[in-house]
Scaffold this motif. Sequence first.
Motif, short mmCIF file in Angstrom:
data_model
loop_
_atom_site.label_atom_id
_atom_site.label_comp_id
_atom_site.label_asym_id
_atom_site.label_seq_id
_atom_site.Cartn_x
_atom_site.Cartn_y
_atom_site.Cartn_z
N CYS A 29 0.86 -1.19 0.00
CA CYS A 29 0.00 0.00 0.00
C CYS A 29 0.89 1.23 0.00
O CYS A 29 2.06 1.16 0.38
N PRO A 30 0.39 2.38 -0.43
CA PRO A 30 1.23 3.58 -0.47
C PRO A 30 1.62 4.08 0.92
O PRO A 30 2.78 4.42 1.16
N ILE A 44 -3.07 -2.38 -2.68
CA ILE A 44 -4.18 -1.71 -1.99
C ILE A 44 -4.28 -0.25 -2.43
O ILE A 44 -3.37 0.54 -2.22
N GLY A 45 -5.40 0.09 -3.03
CA GLY A 45 -5.65 1.48 -3.40
C GLY A 45 -5.52 1.72 -4.89
O GLY A 45 -4.79 1.03 -5.60
N SER A 46 -6.22 2.73 -5.37
CA SER A 46 -6.31 2.97 -6.81
C SER A 46 -5.05 3.63 -7.36
O SER A 46 -4.92 3.79 -8.58
N VAL A 86 -5.67 -2.80 5.29
CA VAL A 86 -4.65 -3.76 5.73
C VAL A 86 -5.20 -4.62 6.86
O VAL A 86 -5.01 -5.85 6.88
N ALA A 87 -5.89 -3.99 7.81
CA ALA A 87 -6.47 -4.75 8.92
C ALA A 87 -7.51 -5.76 8.44
O ALA A 87 -7.52 -6.91 8.88
N TYR A 88 -8.38 -5.34 7.52
CA TYR A 88 -9.40 -6.25 6.97
C TYR A 88 -8.74 -7.42 6.23
O TYR A 88 -9.15 -8.58 6.38
N LEU A 89 -7.73 -7.11 5.41
CA LEU A 89 -7.07 -8.15 4.62
C LEU A 89 -6.36 -9.15 5.53
O LEU A 89 -6.46 -10.37 5.33
N GLU A 90 -5.64 -8.63 6.51
CA GLU A 90 -4.91 -9.52 7.43
C GLU A 90 -5.87 -10.44 8.17
O GLU A 90 -5.62 -11.64 8.32
N ILE A 144 -7.07 -3.88 -4.96
CA ILE A 144 -8.18 -3.37 -4.15
C ILE A 144 -8.49 -1.96 -4.61
O ILE A 144 -7.68 -1.04 -4.47
N ASN A 145 -9.65 -1.77 -5.18
CA ASN A 145 -10.15 -0.48 -5.66
C ASN A 145 -9.29 0.13 -6.77
O ASN A 145 -9.11 1.34 -6.83
N GLY A 146 -8.80 -0.73 -7.62
CA GLY A 146 -8.10 -0.29 -8.82
C GLY A 146 -8.39 -1.26 -9.94
O GLY A 146 -8.79 -2.40 -9.68
#
Length: 331
Positions: free
Chosen positions: A65-66, A121-123, A77-81, A148-150
Amino acid sequence: MNIYDIAKLADVSIATVSRVVNDSSKVNDKTKEKVLRVMEENHYTPNVFARGLGLNSMKTVGLVCPDVSDNYMAKAVAYLEKNLRGYGYDCILYCSGYDEEDKRQAVELILQKRIDALVLIGSNYAGGRDEETSYINEVAGQIPVFMINGYIEGENIYCTLADDYQAVYDATEELIFAGKRRILFLSNSESFSAMQKRKGYEDAHKNHGLPVLEELRLYTENSIHGTRDRLLLCRNLVFDSVIATEDGMAVGALKYARARGISVPGEISVVGYNNSELSISCEPELTTVDARGEILCKSAIDSMMSLLGGEKIRQKTMIKCHLIKRHTTDF
């Protein structure tokens, strides 16, 4: 000819081809015979990747993630983990920053670890203006890539994203129905997601016969005080409502209204994005779009486990957003 070509010709997943190569008992005889026939017809010789894919798993997924200090990223990150742990997988996290070369290097570094799949993670990884994404297609030639969202089209790239376009289109339309005609659009980036939101804003105007005014599209940092101060400097800017691509900017607009003695929602309406803690910690509480980050992450991991288990999955999954109406709008 590679493993992806064989999988496509045989109409099976790449994991299934790998299992056939490794003579796994998990593949039924009919499927095995079909895959072997396609391999023979195309003179395919399995490489090391094909032999290892789906087998001898390290039960580890790479996350990139950025910036983990960003509220949206931290929650993702928390949801994915949590969802990976539910399947018995560990994760390795790298923070890449936003610079194009830094993102590329972070992906290269995490690829040196033995991971079963990569999650971006992220666009910001989906490209924007003048951004190159070919390195992601190169990675997908080695392991599955989940975004995720891209969204990027490519073999072995699987995208789960919020319908940002429709969410902003609907919010803009609600404001237009409420009589708003000078809707300010606040954005802090030119990422894939931000561009989808902007297009939703513009199309809603066009479809209702309203002009899209350049002066009402304002670029600002995603910061409460930064947005407030930016608006205070725009003394000649006239608007009757605000749509922001992040909640922080929307709260900044509320701070601006308070500083100028403008009533909300009486004189201006404000809509944020992401349904973060900021949206309920301000006064009045913020109308905002819930991009359903937890659902995005769960959907992506469920799809990943299906793919690693040998099933075929969709390359693009769109999740509908929800507009949470609170007290900064009167529609």
